[in-house]
Every structure is written in C-alpha cells, then in structure tokens.
Scaffold this motif. Structure first.
Motif: not given
Length: 122
Positions: A103-118
């Motif tokens: 979940r943390r990895r997915r959140r980090d990727v999402e933050l990196k890609n969109t700037g918004r948390p999952v």
C-alpha cells in the motif's frame, strides 16, 4: 548495533522516526521498553511445520502482547523499514506487513505521478 527485542534473522538500525508515545529516555533504544522482551520469543516466531490453527492462535497471542506495548509504533516501523521477513512485529504478521508495504509503494507511486494520495493508502 541494535538488537531487536525478539531475535530474528537480521540485526538492524533504529528507525529515525520517533513517536512521542510518552516521556522516556531518548538515548535508550526503543526496544529496551518492548513488552516482548519479557515474553517467550517463540510466541512471535513460527516453529517449522506449525499447523495453521496453532499459528493463528500463536499470532493472536503475540498481537495481544503487542497491543499493550509502549513501543508498538517504533517496533512496527522498524519491521517495515528493514523489512523483517518473519514473525510478529508491532502487532503485524509478516503477511500483514507485506500488505502495508505494498500500500505504501502504491501510495508513493500515486503521489509521484499525480501529487495526490490514493484514497485507501495505508
């Protein structure tokens, strides 16, 4: 070098994040206050070929010990940062820690890609 409260296959450094759970000696490693230091380490690690029902009961007993521990958060973060591959650490089994890390990895990727948390990040 830090020696975790209950021994695993790794020896690791103290996590840098400290959570102010209560006043304590900031120079002492977090694990010196771990409740599991007073319990049998076998409660936290599976014996080989342990039956499923016995494993689940043992893990629940270990989690009850963790629930009353003043350094639960520090222990959990240690296990997630290492990552500890075996045992119950910070009230989480190895499988539960893998879920948190994913979940943390997915959140980090999402933050990196969109700037918004999952929404369901853990």
């Amino acid at each position: 070098m830090l020696h975790p409260p209950h021994q695993s296959s790794q020896v690791a450094a103290v996590p840098q994040q400290r959570v102010p759970v209560r006043d304590r000696d900031q120079d002492a490693p977090w694990h010196t206050e771990a409740v599991c230091r007073r319990d049998e380490a076998g409660l936290f690690f599976a014996p080989s070929k342990e039956p499923t029902a016995a494993r689940l009961a043992r893990e629940e007993a270990a989690k009850r010990v963790c629930a009353r521990c003043p350094v639960l958060v520090e222990c959990r973060e240690h296990a997630l940062l290492q990552p500890e591959p075996y045992g119950v650490w910070g009230g989480l089994t190895a499988a539960e820690r893998r879920v948190v890390l994913a979940r943390r990895r997915r959140r980090d990727v999402e933050l990196k890609n969109t700037g918004r948390p999952v929404a369901a990040a853990g």
